[in-house]
Design a protein around this motif. Structure first.
Motif, PDB file in Angstrom:
ATOM      1  N   THR A  38       0.836  -1.207   0.000  1.00  0.00           N
ATOM      2  CA  THR A  38       0.000   0.000   0.000  1.00  0.00           C
ATOM      3  C   THR A  38       0.867   1.251   0.000  1.00  0.00           C
ATOM      4  OG1 THR A  38      -1.820  -1.107   1.152  1.00  0.00           O
ATOM      5  CG2 THR A  38      -1.743   1.290   1.293  1.00  0.00           C
ATOM      6  N   ASN A  39       1.913   1.269   0.848  1.00  0.00           N
ATOM      7  CA  ASN A  39       2.811   2.423   0.900  1.00  0.00           C
ATOM      8  C   ASN A  39       3.527   2.632  -0.429  1.00  0.00           C
ATOM      9  OD1 ASN A  39       2.128   2.878   3.572  1.00  0.00           O
ATOM     10  ND2 ASN A  39       3.838   1.671   4.389  1.00  0.00           N
ATOM     11  N   ALA A  40       3.914   1.539  -1.057  1.00  0.00           N
ATOM     12  CA  ALA A  40       4.594   1.652  -2.348  1.00  0.00           C
ATOM     13  C   ALA A  40       3.659   2.223  -3.413  1.00  0.00           C
ATOM     14  CB  ALA A  40       5.131   0.281  -2.773  1.00  0.00           C
ATOM     15  N   GLN A  41       2.422   1.792  -3.416  1.00  0.00           N
ATOM     16  CA  GLN A  41       1.464   2.278  -4.398  1.00  0.00           C
ATOM     17  C   GLN A  41       1.141   3.763  -4.198  1.00  0.00           C
ATOM     18  OE1 GLN A  41      -0.012   0.514  -6.940  1.00  0.00           O
ATOM     19  NE2 GLN A  41       1.060  -1.390  -6.468  1.00  0.00           N
ATOM     20  N   CYS A  42       1.291   4.253  -2.941  1.00  0.00           N
ATOM     21  CA  CYS A  42       0.930   5.638  -2.616  1.00  0.00           C
ATOM     22  C   CYS A  42       2.115   6.602  -2.693  1.00  0.00           C
ATOM     23  CB  CYS A  42       0.319   5.703  -1.211  1.00  0.00           C
ATOM     24  SG  CYS A  42      -1.312   4.928  -1.068  1.00  0.00           S
ATOM     25  N   ARG A  43       3.252   6.148  -3.167  1.00  0.00           N
ATOM     26  CA  ARG A  43       4.392   7.050  -3.309  1.00  0.00           C
ATOM     27  C   ARG A  43       4.109   8.113  -4.363  1.00  0.00           C
ATOM     28  NH1 ARG A  43       8.977   2.284  -3.332  1.00  0.00           N
ATOM     29  NH2 ARG A  43       9.043   1.984  -1.059  1.00  0.00           N
ATOM     30  N   PRO A  44       4.781   9.285  -4.277  1.00  0.00           N
ATOM     31  CA  PRO A  44       4.579  10.331  -5.287  1.00  0.00           C
ATOM     32  C   PRO A  44       4.732   9.776  -6.702  1.00  0.00           C
ATOM     33  CG  PRO A  44       5.917  11.174  -3.497  1.00  0.00           C
ATOM     34  CD  PRO A  44       5.747   9.704  -3.236  1.00  0.00           C
ATOM     35  N   GLY A  45       3.765  10.052  -7.544  1.00  0.00           N
ATOM     36  CA  GLY A  45       3.781   9.535  -8.909  1.00  0.00           C
ATOM     37  C   GLY A  45       3.214   8.141  -9.034  1.00  0.00           C
ATOM     38  N   GLY A  46       2.806   7.533  -7.887  1.00  0.00           N
ATOM     39  CA  GLY A  46       2.275   6.179  -7.921  1.00  0.00           C
ATOM     40  C   GLY A  46       0.814   6.155  -8.343  1.00  0.00           C
ATOM     41  N   PRO A  47       0.259   4.960  -8.492  1.00  0.00           N
ATOM     42  CA  PRO A  47      -1.117   4.824  -8.982  1.00  0.00           C
ATOM     43  C   PRO A  47      -2.187   5.096  -7.931  1.00  0.00           C
ATOM     44  CG  PRO A  47      -0.164   2.668  -8.593  1.00  0.00           C
ATOM     45  CD  PRO A  47       0.942   3.658  -8.354  1.00  0.00           C
ATOM     46  N   TRP A  48      -1.792   5.154  -6.641  1.00  0.00           N
ATOM     47  CA  TRP A  48      -2.768   5.389  -5.583  1.00  0.00           C
ATOM     48  C   TRP A  48      -2.428   6.681  -4.843  1.00  0.00           C
ATOM     49  CZ3 TRP A  48      -3.071  -0.025  -2.745  1.00  0.00           C
ATOM     50  CH2 TRP A  48      -3.583  -0.969  -3.654  1.00  0.00           C
ATOM     51  N   ARG A  49      -3.392   7.153  -4.028  1.00  0.00           N
ATOM     52  CA  ARG A  49      -3.171   8.332  -3.189  1.00  0.00           C
ATOM     53  C   ARG A  49      -3.732   8.070  -1.804  1.00  0.00           C
ATOM     54  NH1 ARG A  49      -6.008  13.413  -5.434  1.00  0.00           N
ATOM     55  NH2 ARG A  49      -5.245  14.168  -3.415  1.00  0.00           N
ATOM     56  N   GLN A  50      -3.034   8.577  -0.796  1.00  0.00           N
ATOM     57  CA  GLN A  50      -3.589   8.538   0.550  1.00  0.00           C
ATOM     58  C   GLN A  50      -4.401   9.811   0.738  1.00  0.00           C
ATOM     59  OE1 GLN A  50      -1.508   6.993   4.175  1.00  0.00           O
ATOM     60  NE2 GLN A  50      -1.692   9.110   4.871  1.00  0.00           N
ATOM     61  N   LEU A  51      -5.722   9.658   0.755  1.00  0.00           N
ATOM     62  CA  LEU A  51      -6.592  10.825   0.909  1.00  0.00           C
ATOM     63  C   LEU A  51      -6.595  11.347   2.331  1.00  0.00           C
ATOM     64  CD1 LEU A  51      -9.846  10.171  -1.160  1.00  0.00           C
ATOM     65  CD2 LEU A  51      -7.995  11.764  -1.635  1.00  0.00           C
ATOM     66  N   LEU A  52      -6.683  10.441   3.278  1.00  0.00           N
ATOM     67  CA  LEU A  52      -6.721  10.754   4.701  1.00  0.00           C
ATOM     68  C   LEU A  52      -5.913   9.692   5.431  1.00  0.00           C
ATOM     69  CD1 LEU A  52     -10.545  11.522   4.936  1.00  0.00           C
ATOM     70  CD2 LEU A  52      -8.724  13.194   5.307  1.00  0.00           C
ATOM     71  N   PRO A  53      -5.486   9.942   6.645  1.00  0.00           N
ATOM     72  CA  PRO A  53      -4.724   8.914   7.363  1.00  0.00           C
ATOM     73  C   PRO A  53      -5.463   7.579   7.376  1.00  0.00           C
ATOM     74  CG  PRO A  53      -4.647  10.980   8.562  1.00  0.00           C
ATOM     75  CD  PRO A  53      -5.598  11.191   7.432  1.00  0.00           C
ATOM     76  N   GLY A  54      -4.811   6.565   6.805  1.00  0.00           N
ATOM     77  CA  GLY A  54      -5.403   5.236   6.790  1.00  0.00           C
ATOM     78  C   GLY A  54      -6.468   5.029   5.746  1.00  0.00           C
ATOM     79  N   VAL A  55      -6.683   5.999   4.851  1.00  0.00           N
ATOM     80  CA  VAL A  55      -7.706   5.890   3.812  1.00  0.00           C
ATOM     81  C   VAL A  55      -7.053   6.150   2.460  1.00  0.00           C
ATOM     82  CG1 VAL A  55      -9.916   6.718   2.925  1.00  0.00           C
ATOM     83  CG2 VAL A  55      -9.485   6.682   5.398  1.00  0.00           C
ATOM     84  N   VAL A  56      -7.242   5.203   1.529  1.00  0.00           N
ATOM     85  CA  VAL A  56      -6.507   5.214   0.264  1.00  0.00           C
ATOM     86  C   VAL A  56      -7.469   5.334  -0.907  1.00  0.00           C
ATOM     87  CG1 VAL A  56      -4.947   3.886  -1.226  1.00  0.00           C
ATOM     88  CG2 VAL A  56      -4.656   3.832   1.270  1.00  0.00           C
ATOM     89  N   LEU A  57      -7.099   6.186  -1.859  1.00  0.00           N
ATOM     90  CA  LEU A  57      -7.818   6.327  -3.121  1.00  0.00           C
ATOM     91  C   LEU A  57      -7.113   5.464  -4.156  1.00  0.00           C
ATOM     92  CD1 LEU A  57     -10.008   7.896  -4.806  1.00  0.00           C
ATOM     93  CD2 LEU A  57      -8.195   9.571  -5.291  1.00  0.00           C
TER      94      LEU A  57
END
Length: 349
Positions: A38-57
């Motif tokens: 999850t952390n890898a996917q949410c890195r800058p430029g990654g396919p996911w975003r962390q919208l809020l703490p513990g919540v992922v787009l």
């Protein structure tokens, strides 16, 4: 493969392509996605975003309004304080179990259909109510409002949303602009979203009736509500074929004291209609009891004189006009079987 082996990447692709593209980190783990992934996917430029703490787009673009709302609810409900029971009557939020979060404020009013509130994409923050003992802080677009009285939510587009009167009070609590407060309260009544009395009760509960700009708006609100209730009564008489009454009159015994005012009176039938537009504003709780006691005293006095008093509320006129017309018609028809009423003088108010 044993039971500790993570799921293959294929379920991950199914998640990304699924209808719900906002999940908590805990939900992702339940689907076999470890925290490191999850952390890898949410890195800058990654396919996911962390919208809020513990919540992922689960996509890289900006969230839709619906995704923001779901994210706020997931953030507010993702953890519960140990030992704090769920609120009675609360419904599930986003499928996460008993609701521990309810959307309120401007976002709730917009979801209810208000036109004087900003559209959802224009809101920098979304207010969400949580039980008072929850240890949770505002973050990102989620503004946490703790309350000892979590309302039973209404389901709007599948989301738990505070009733209009409560959402109004939570909104007004943050406003200092008298014109903005006036616009919201006026739309609530004119739009038929709620009755003035329910708004005043919530404003009183929130201790907002000591603010001058709120008091001024409430006075206008009650006048507006009174006018709307009277218009509903006029339309009820006309549309359901009731005989025309004398409108807005005072009743007095010949040469005697004033008996009080009524909203409609049929002299030939000795039937009066009185609208209950009471709304407790300021003062001590017993003031409201005093107002009701005065109404009961007047009603009992009129009925001792043989005058039937029909008590109608604005809400009943709005929600069940045909039923209320039947009540009035029945009272008029029953006049033929009663003893003649005392003669009273009818005066315009």
């Amino acid at each position: 493969m044993n039971h500790n082996t993570p799921l293959s990447p294929r379920p991950l692709q199914q998640l990304v392509a699924g209808p719900r593209r906002v999940l908590t980190a805990a939900q992702l783990r339940a689907h076999g996605v470890p925290a490191a992934e999850t952390n890898a996917q949410c890195r800058p430029g990654g396919p996911w975003r962390q919208l809020l703490p513990g919540v992922v787009l689960l996509h890289p673009g900006p969230p839709t309004s619906e995704e923001r709302l779901h994210a706020v609810l997931l953030y507010a409900a993702r953890e519960r304080t140990a030992g704090v029971p769920s609120q009675p009557g609360a419904r599930a939020a986003c499928g996460t179990g008993p609701a521990e979060a309810v959307i309120t404020g401007l976002a709730a009013l917009t979801l209810h259909g208000f036109t004087s509130t900003p559209p959802l994409p224009a809101l920098d923050a979304i207010d969400v109510l949580v039980p008072r003992l929850r240890r949770l802080r505002s973050a990102g677009c989620a503004r946490i409002l703790r309350t000892a009285d979590l309302p039973v939510p209404e389901q709007v587009t599948g989301l738990p949303v505070a009733p209009v009167a409560r959402a109004l009070a939570d909104t007004v609590a943050e406003l200092t602009d008298a014109a903005a407060v006036q616009r919201l309260l006026t739309e609530a009544v004119r739009g038929g979203y709620c009755e003035p009395a329910s708004v005043v009760r919530e404003l009183k509960r929130a201790r907002l009736l000591s603010r001058p700009h709120v008091v001024d708006a409430v006075e206008s609100l009650l006048a507006e509500g009174r006018a709307i209730a009277e218009d509903r009564l006029y339309r009820l008489v006309r549309e359901y074929g009731l005989p025309d009454p004398a409108w807005n009159v005072d009743l007095r015994l010949p040469g005697g004291p004033l008996l009080g005012g009524v909203d409609a009176y049929w002299p030939d039938h000795a039937v009066a209609v009185e609208l209950d537009t009471r709304a407790h504003r300021r003062g001590q709780p017993h003031d409201e009891d005093a107002v009701w006691s005065e109404y009961v005293r007047k009603r009992e006095h009129l009925e001792r004189l043989g005058i039937t008093v029909v008590h109608l509320t604005p809400k009943k006129l709005r929600d069940a006009p045909e039923q209320q017309a039947t009540v009035v018609r029945t009272a008029l028809m029953a006049a033929e079987d009663r003893e003649p009423a005392a003669y009273v003088v009818v005066l315009p108010r």
